[in-house]
Design a protein around this motif. Structure first.
Motif, mmCIF file in Angstrom:
data_model
loop_
_atom_site.group_PDB
_atom_site.id
_atom_site.type_symbol
_atom_site.label_atom_id
_atom_site.label_comp_id
_atom_site.label_asym_id
_atom_site.label_seq_id
_atom_site.Cartn_x
_atom_site.Cartn_y
_atom_site.Cartn_z
ATOM 1 N N TYR A 117 -0.955 -1.428 -7.777
ATOM 2 C CA TYR A 117 0.037 -2.091 -6.936
ATOM 3 C C TYR A 117 -0.476 -2.260 -5.511
ATOM 4 O O TYR A 117 -0.258 -3.298 -4.879
ATOM 5 C CB TYR A 117 1.324 -1.273 -6.924
ATOM 6 C CG TYR A 117 2.450 -1.908 -6.137
ATOM 7 C CD1 TYR A 117 3.226 -2.924 -6.697
ATOM 8 C CD2 TYR A 117 2.734 -1.493 -4.845
ATOM 9 C CE1 TYR A 117 4.255 -3.511 -5.983
ATOM 10 C CE2 TYR A 117 3.762 -2.073 -4.116
ATOM 11 C CZ TYR A 117 4.520 -3.079 -4.686
ATOM 12 O OH TYR A 117 5.536 -3.669 -3.968
ATOM 13 N N ALA A 118 -1.216 -1.258 -5.017
ATOM 14 C CA ALA A 118 -1.649 -1.284 -3.622
ATOM 15 C C ALA A 118 -2.887 -2.137 -3.402
ATOM 16 O O ALA A 118 -2.988 -2.832 -2.383
ATOM 17 C CB ALA A 118 -1.905 0.143 -3.143
ATOM 18 N N LEU A 150 -1.523 9.820 -0.926
ATOM 19 C CA LEU A 150 -2.472 10.409 0.024
ATOM 20 C C LEU A 150 -1.786 11.426 0.928
ATOM 21 O O LEU A 150 -2.347 12.490 1.225
ATOM 22 C CB LEU A 150 -3.130 9.307 0.858
ATOM 23 C CG LEU A 150 -4.098 8.385 0.104
ATOM 24 C CD1 LEU A 150 -4.570 7.248 0.999
ATOM 25 C CD2 LEU A 150 -5.299 9.181 -0.418
ATOM 26 N N ALA A 151 -0.572 11.100 1.360
ATOM 27 C CA ALA A 151 0.180 12.044 2.194
ATOM 28 C C ALA A 151 0.514 13.312 1.402
ATOM 29 O O ALA A 151 0.414 14.436 1.921
ATOM 30 C CB ALA A 151 1.452 11.388 2.715
ATOM 31 N N ALA A 152 0.893 13.141 0.142
ATOM 32 C CA ALA A 152 1.197 14.296 -0.703
ATOM 33 C C ALA A 152 -0.059 15.130 -0.947
ATOM 34 O O ALA A 152 0.003 16.368 -0.998
ATOM 35 C CB ALA A 152 1.789 13.830 -2.029
ATOM 36 N N ALA A 208 0.809 -1.225 0.000
ATOM 37 C CA ALA A 208 0.000 0.000 0.000
ATOM 38 C C ALA A 208 0.837 1.268 0.000
ATOM 39 O O ALA A 208 0.283 2.368 -0.132
ATOM 40 C CB ALA A 208 -0.933 -0.001 1.211
ATOM 41 N N TRP A 209 2.154 1.159 0.109
ATOM 42 C CA TRP A 209 2.955 2.371 0.301
ATOM 43 C C TRP A 209 2.840 3.385 -0.836
ATOM 44 O O TRP A 209 2.834 4.597 -0.573
ATOM 45 C CB TRP A 209 4.417 2.009 0.574
ATOM 46 C CG TRP A 209 5.202 1.475 -0.585
ATOM 47 C CD1 TRP A 209 5.431 0.176 -0.891
ATOM 48 C CD2 TRP A 209 5.851 2.251 -1.601
ATOM 49 N NE1 TRP A 209 6.181 0.072 -2.026
ATOM 50 C CE2 TRP A 209 6.459 1.331 -2.482
ATOM 51 C CE3 TRP A 209 5.991 3.616 -1.833
ATOM 52 C CZ2 TRP A 209 7.177 1.742 -3.600
ATOM 53 C CZ3 TRP A 209 6.714 4.030 -2.951
ATOM 54 C CH2 TRP A 209 7.299 3.097 -3.818
ATOM 55 N N PRO A 210 2.748 2.976 -2.119
ATOM 56 C CA PRO A 210 2.627 4.034 -3.152
ATOM 57 C C PRO A 210 1.361 4.871 -2.982
ATOM 58 O O PRO A 210 1.387 6.092 -3.158
ATOM 59 C CB PRO A 210 2.601 3.241 -4.466
ATOM 60 C CG PRO A 210 3.204 1.922 -4.141
ATOM 61 C CD PRO A 210 2.792 1.634 -2.743
#
Length: 238
Positions: free
Chosen positions: A115-116, A21-23, A14-16
């Motif tokens: 990917y996530a 989301l953080a950006a 899930a990191w990408p």
């Protein structure tokens, strides 16, 4: 215990999406969305034109990079950016830069979501998603091309839905690139005439895209793309 490993793997994958989301949260916290408006473009037009005149290549790369960020984060303001491209670089070069930025941004969001989440959805959906994947692998390019030509669904949704449904990347990228060219050319052409609009203190008439002379050809292109689906299925049934 058996679910611990899949759960851990899901978080790892899930990191990408988490980075995006953080950006997105950071962009709203910094107020980036407030700069993606017609009023902001009008207020900064002299500085932007000066930047383009002094460093045209750097300005074009910065423009494409900003467009990538806006589309990848699904920020509002893509239409204003397209107008700005036509205003700053002319209708052809502005449209080319906008298409490049939008396509790259859409592909980044597509890849991050696939990917996530695609593997998780595949496990949950079972045979139904398998049939959807087969349909997208066969005809997904033509369906997405129609949606891009006539944007009846939000651009961000047309980026995420194919990823979650398992559409292959190559037809997604090709349909996105080709499908956004006509509309982008229209808006960049409007943007190229913004100088007179700014001098008059007015706003561009974006409703022109719904005029018969523009809308009907776009509808015709969308119909032709769906005709490709029909032809493939007819040949397959023959």
């Amino acid at each position: 215990m058996p679910d611990a490993a899949p759960s851990s793997a899901a978080w790892t994958r899930a990191w990408p999406l988490l980075v995006l989301l953080a950006a997105l949260a950071l962009a709203y916290a910094l107020g980036l969305h407030r700069y993606l408006s017609f009023d902001a473009l009008a207020a900064r037009r002299a500085a932007l034109l000066g930047f383009v005149a002094a460093a045209p290549l750097l300005a074009a790369l910065a423009y494409i990079g900003l467009y990538v960020v806006v589309v990848a984060l699904s920020l509002p303001g893509a239409v204003v950016l397209t107008l700005a491209g036509g205003f700053l670089f002319g209708p052809v070069l502005g449209a080319a830069a906008a298409v490049a930025g939008a396509t790259i941004g859409a592909c980044l969001l597509f890849l991050a979501a696939r990917y996530a989440l695609a593997e998780i959805l595949a496990r949950k959906a079972g045979p139904l998603l398998g049939r959807v994947r087969e349909g997208l692998a066969r005809d997904g390019f033509w369906y997405l091309l129609s949606l891009r030509l006539i944007p009846v669904v939000p651009f961000w949704l047309a980026n995420l839905a194919p990823a979650l449904a398992g559409m292959p990347f190559a037809p997604f990228a090709a349909a996105t690139f080709l499908g956004i060219i006509p509309g982008t050319l229209v808006f960049a052409g409007i943007g190229a005439g913004l100088g007179q609009v700014f001098e008059a203190g007015g706003r561009p008439d974006l409703a022109v895209i719904f005029s018969p002379g523009i809308l009907l050809p776009l509808l015709g292109l969308a119909a032709l793309s769906l005709l490709g689906v029909w032809w493939r299925r007819r040949r397959g049934a023959a």
